[in-house]
Design an enzyme around this catalytic site. Structure first.
Site, PDB file in Angstrom:
ATOM      1  N   CYS B 104       0.891  -1.163   0.000  1.00  0.00           N
ATOM      2  CA  CYS B 104       0.000   0.000   0.000  1.00  0.00           C
ATOM      3  C   CYS B 104       0.927   1.209   0.000  1.00  0.00           C
ATOM      4  O   CYS B 104       1.505   1.532   1.038  1.00  0.00           O
ATOM      5  CB  CYS B 104      -0.893  -0.004   1.239  1.00  0.00           C
ATOM      6  SG  CYS B 104      -1.876   1.502   1.393  1.00  0.00           S
ATOM      7  N   CYS B 107      -0.585   4.354   2.192  1.00  0.00           N
ATOM      8  CA  CYS B 107      -0.733   4.260   3.655  1.00  0.00           C
ATOM      9  C   CYS B 107      -0.281   2.892   4.151  1.00  0.00           C
ATOM     10  O   CYS B 107       0.923   2.590   4.098  1.00  0.00           O
ATOM     11  CB  CYS B 107      -2.134   4.629   4.109  1.00  0.00           C
ATOM     12  SG  CYS B 107      -3.492   3.900   3.189  1.00  0.00           S
ATOM     13  N   SER B 108      -1.189   2.044   4.606  1.00  0.00           N
ATOM     14  CA  SER B 108      -0.739   0.798   5.228  1.00  0.00           C
ATOM     15  C   SER B 108      -1.796  -0.290   5.097  1.00  0.00           C
ATOM     16  O   SER B 108      -1.886  -1.158   5.954  1.00  0.00           O
ATOM     17  CB  SER B 108      -0.424   1.053   6.708  1.00  0.00           C
ATOM     18  OG  SER B 108      -1.538   1.645   7.342  1.00  0.00           O
ATOM     19  N   CYS B 109      -2.612  -0.262   4.031  1.00  0.00           N
ATOM     20  CA  CYS B 109      -3.694  -1.229   3.868  1.00  0.00           C
ATOM     21  C   CYS B 109      -3.136  -2.652   3.803  1.00  0.00           C
ATOM     22  O   CYS B 109      -2.125  -2.911   3.142  1.00  0.00           O
ATOM     23  CB  CYS B 109      -4.489  -0.903   2.611  1.00  0.00           C
ATOM     24  SG  CYS B 109      -5.249   0.730   2.715  1.00  0.00           S
TER      25      CYS B 109
END
Lengths: 106, 196, 117
Positions: B104, B107-109
């Site tokens: 991702c 962000c941090s999905c």
């Protein structure tokens, strides 16, 4: 926004650093931060996309130097201010009280 | 676990979190007990072992694998795993011709129900910046050399789908039971930065 | 609100909160296999079209269905649900000669981010 979070393809970040047997949370405050973030958004009427964007709006130098959950909390602070839930001044006043208690009882 | 020792001042962020939790508790927005429960859930109830069970089942059961690749979320739910950050899953099958890896960049999905919360490196700028641009170099740093004639597909989770990689079964999987196969599947294999 | 129990919390987490939405019956603008180009926008607010993929040409590989649009949702402008597609970009389209010829990046992109080249 053309922010520092949009880093796909950028040069200059160096090697990927890994931690063997990494714990889910590295400190008790990270556990607390996760839980605070988990419940607060829906209670103050903000959605997950607004939470993400609040992280994107952190100053670029903060984004690159703060740890992951630190970014969550600084961004949450922005949303708490914008929704009129809590001001930064209130939070920092409480931090000062807590630091004093520590000194008194340390 | 707790980083704070007595007689050492707490860090700014630890104090900030404590102050925010106290103030939000006083306003009735959060509860101490609820925070403990949610942290406990993500420390103990989910993790890569869940995803490893999905992979092991797919390696053993061709019909299950077909369901998993056709519509992943219901197939994953058959094993009891579902929920936040895994509502709409897609599973990517590695083959001798194609190697998949997930990221991702914004962000941090990450697919929580099958892999738990992501490791720090997955959320860090070096991985997010580099894996889309020079995947082979990053994979080599992880110890995975991808042959020149294999296509590397990097899946940037830029919307609501959460991805998981179905690695190829390794040679040592031959003759093993499903339960034994679970132990051959690593978190990194399901991200796509390891062979399995 | 009553006291939250571990069982109730697990139910809430495991029920999830999908962003998939019913459509209004409109047909998807793009088909699998179709060539598309991403818009070249640089909005000051939230976008899910990363800078490295703006103004690039790729191929639709999968229609993921209709989802709430994070772009408007982040602005408090509503969910504006629309089709979202997995779009495959050759590495060379994104990174030029530096890319390995067998590399590709796939992004999930809402319809508003795509146009016919």
């Amino acid at each position: 926004m053309d922010g520092i979070h949009d880093i796909g393809g950028m040069h200059g970040f160096g090697p990927v650093e890994r931690e063997e047997n990494e714990p889910v949370f590295h400190a008790d405050w990270e556990r607390r931060a996760f839980g605070v973030e988990f419940f607060t958004g829906s209670r103050i009427g903000t959605n997950g996309d607004q939470s993400r964007h609040a992280i994107e709006r952190l100053p670029a130098d903060v984004y690159l130097t703060a740890s992951y959950y630190e970014k969550w909390m600084l961004a949450l602070q922005t949303l708490l201010e914008e929704t009129g839930t809590l001001s930064r001044a209130e939070i920092e006043a409480r931090m000062a009280e807590l630091a004093n208690e520590e000194t008194d009882h340390g | 676990m707790s980083g704070h020792k007595h007689n050492e001042p707490e860090s700014d962020i630890a104090l900030r979190v404590k102050a925010m939790e106290q103030l939000l508790t006083e306003k009735g927005i959060v509860e101490t007990n609820a925070i403990d429960l949610v942290a406990d859930y993500f420390e103990n109830k989910v993790g890569p072992r869940n995803g490893a069970r999905v992979v092991a089942r797919a390696w053993c059961d061709a019909d299950y694998k077909a369901r998993l690749l056709a519509d992943a979320s219901p197939a994953i739910a058959e094993l009891g795993y579902s929920g936040l950050q895994g509502e709409d899953m897609v599973v990517l099958e590695n083959t001798p011709q194609v190697h998949n890896v997930i990221v991702c960049t914004l962000c941090s999905c990450y697919p929580w129900p099958v892999l738990g919360l992501p490791p720090t490196w997955y959320k860090s700028p070096p991985y997010r910046a580099r894996i889309v641009r020079e995947p082979r170099a990053v994979l080599a740093e992880f110890g995975l050399e991808v042959a020149d004639d294999v296509e590397v597909r990097v899946w940037d989770s830029s919307a609501e789908i959460r991805y998981m990689v179905l690695p190829m079964a390794p040679e040592e999987s031959a003759g093993k039971s499903e339960e034994e196969l679970v132990d051959l599947v690593s978190r990194d294999g399901m991200i796509g930065v390891a062979a399995h | 609100m009553g006291e939250l129990t571990a069982e109730r919390l697990a139910q809430i987490i495991e029920a999830g909160h999908s962003h998939r939405r019913e459509g209004d019956g409109s047909e998807p603008r793009f088909d699998e296999g179709q060539t598309v180009r991403t818009i070249n926008h640089h909005p000051s607010g939230h976008t899910r079209l990363p800078r490295y993929a703006m103004g690039r040409t790729g191929t639709v590989v999968r229609n993921q269905g209709i989802f709430a649009f994070a772009h408007t949702n982040a602005r408090g402008e509503g969910e504006c649900p629309q089709y979202c597609y997995a779009v495959r970009f050759k590495g060379s389209e994104l990174w030029g000669n530096a890319a390995h010829e067998q590399d590709a990046v796939i992004l999930d992109l809402w319809e508003s981010y795509l146009e016919t080249p």
